[in-house]
Design an enzyme around this catalytic site. Structure first.
Site, short mmCIF file in Angstrom:
data_model
loop_
_atom_site.label_atom_id
_atom_site.label_comp_id
_atom_site.label_asym_id
_atom_site.label_seq_id
_atom_site.Cartn_x
_atom_site.Cartn_y
_atom_site.Cartn_z
N ALA A 131 21.22 -1.86 22.32
CA ALA A 131 20.32 -2.15 23.00
C ALA A 131 19.21 -3.04 22.51
O ALA A 131 18.95 -3.01 21.05
CB ALA A 131 19.07 -0.85 23.45
N ASP A 132 18.39 -3.76 23.15
CA ASP A 132 17.51 -4.62 22.71
C ASP A 132 16.25 -4.83 23.87
O ASP A 132 16.53 -4.78 25.00
CB ASP A 132 18.15 -6.10 22.34
CG ASP A 132 17.08 -6.82 21.79
OD1 ASP A 132 17.09 -6.81 20.40
OD2 ASP A 132 16.41 -7.91 22.14
N THR A 133 15.11 -4.80 23.23
CA THR A 133 14.00 -4.78 24.10
C THR A 133 13.05 -6.07 23.82
O THR A 133 12.74 -6.45 22.71
CB THR A 133 13.17 -3.76 24.01
OG1 THR A 133 13.96 -2.47 24.29
CG2 THR A 133 11.83 -3.74 25.00
#
EC number: 3.6.1.9
Length: 194
Positions: free
Chosen positions: A74-76
């Site tokens: 995941a990456d935000t």
């Protein structure tokens, strides 16, 4: 339904304590392995393409070492117009970011990717966040708390930074770093149910 011990191991490819906590709401048993990848945006890369690529790269890097497992990457990022805000590089950088977000709406995007032996899926979830007016004094005081130092967009909605958030349209957990509804749906697609 298969017995739990027959299910593949689940690995979260993230160093984020926020993601660890959020995933623990969905799964009682998973491992953590941190993917060491280059997170530099490519020239002209659009925000949605960037978070999708980084989430997939993290999942892929750990999956290559654990091909019998299901790996979640995941990456935000925080986007404002054409700008992408990752973690602030300095107090001045944090000040610049938060002044731009003051009294404005911005988009938080999280890319989520899952890699398994027979399936690879990914999605990008968007949430709109509106900030109240922020003074230089408030921003400086916030920096001194230490909270914004390692946060995309230089704030944490689940912490002190929540007092800056006037309105949110979309998934709250997405802004924290892992959209729960979408992640649970993806786990089900991968055959993981609890």
């Amino acid at each position: 339904m298969p017995k739990l011990h027959n299910l593949p191991k689940v690995i979260l490819a993230s160093a984020s304590s926020r993601r660890h906590e959020l995933l623990s709401y969905l799964l009682s048993d998973f491992e953590i392995q941190v993917a060491d990848i280059d997170e530099t945006p490519h020239s002209g890369e659009m925000p949605e393409a960037l978070v999708s690529r980084l989430a997939n790269s993290k999942a892929h890097a750990i999956w290559l070492k654990n091909p019998d497992s299901i790996v979640i990457g995941a990456d935000t990022i925080v986007t404002f117009g054409a700008e992408i805000f990752g973690k602030p590089l300095s107090q001045n950088d944090s000040m610049t970011i938060l002044k731009k977000l003051s009294e404005q709406r911005h988009i938080v995007m999280t890319g989520v990717a899952m890699f398994g032996a027979n399936k690879k899926i990914s999605t990008v979830v968007r949430t709109e966040v509106e900030f109240t007016s922020l003074s230089d004094k408030q921003i400086s005081a916030y920096w001194r708390t230490g909270e914004p130092h390692d946060k995309a967009g230089s704030y944490a909605i689940q912490g002190i930074g929540g007092k800056f958030v006037k309105q949110i349209n979309g998934s709250y957990s997405n802004v924290v770093g892992l959209p729960l509804v979408e992640t649970e749906s993806m786990l089900a697609q991968m055959g993981i149910h609890e």
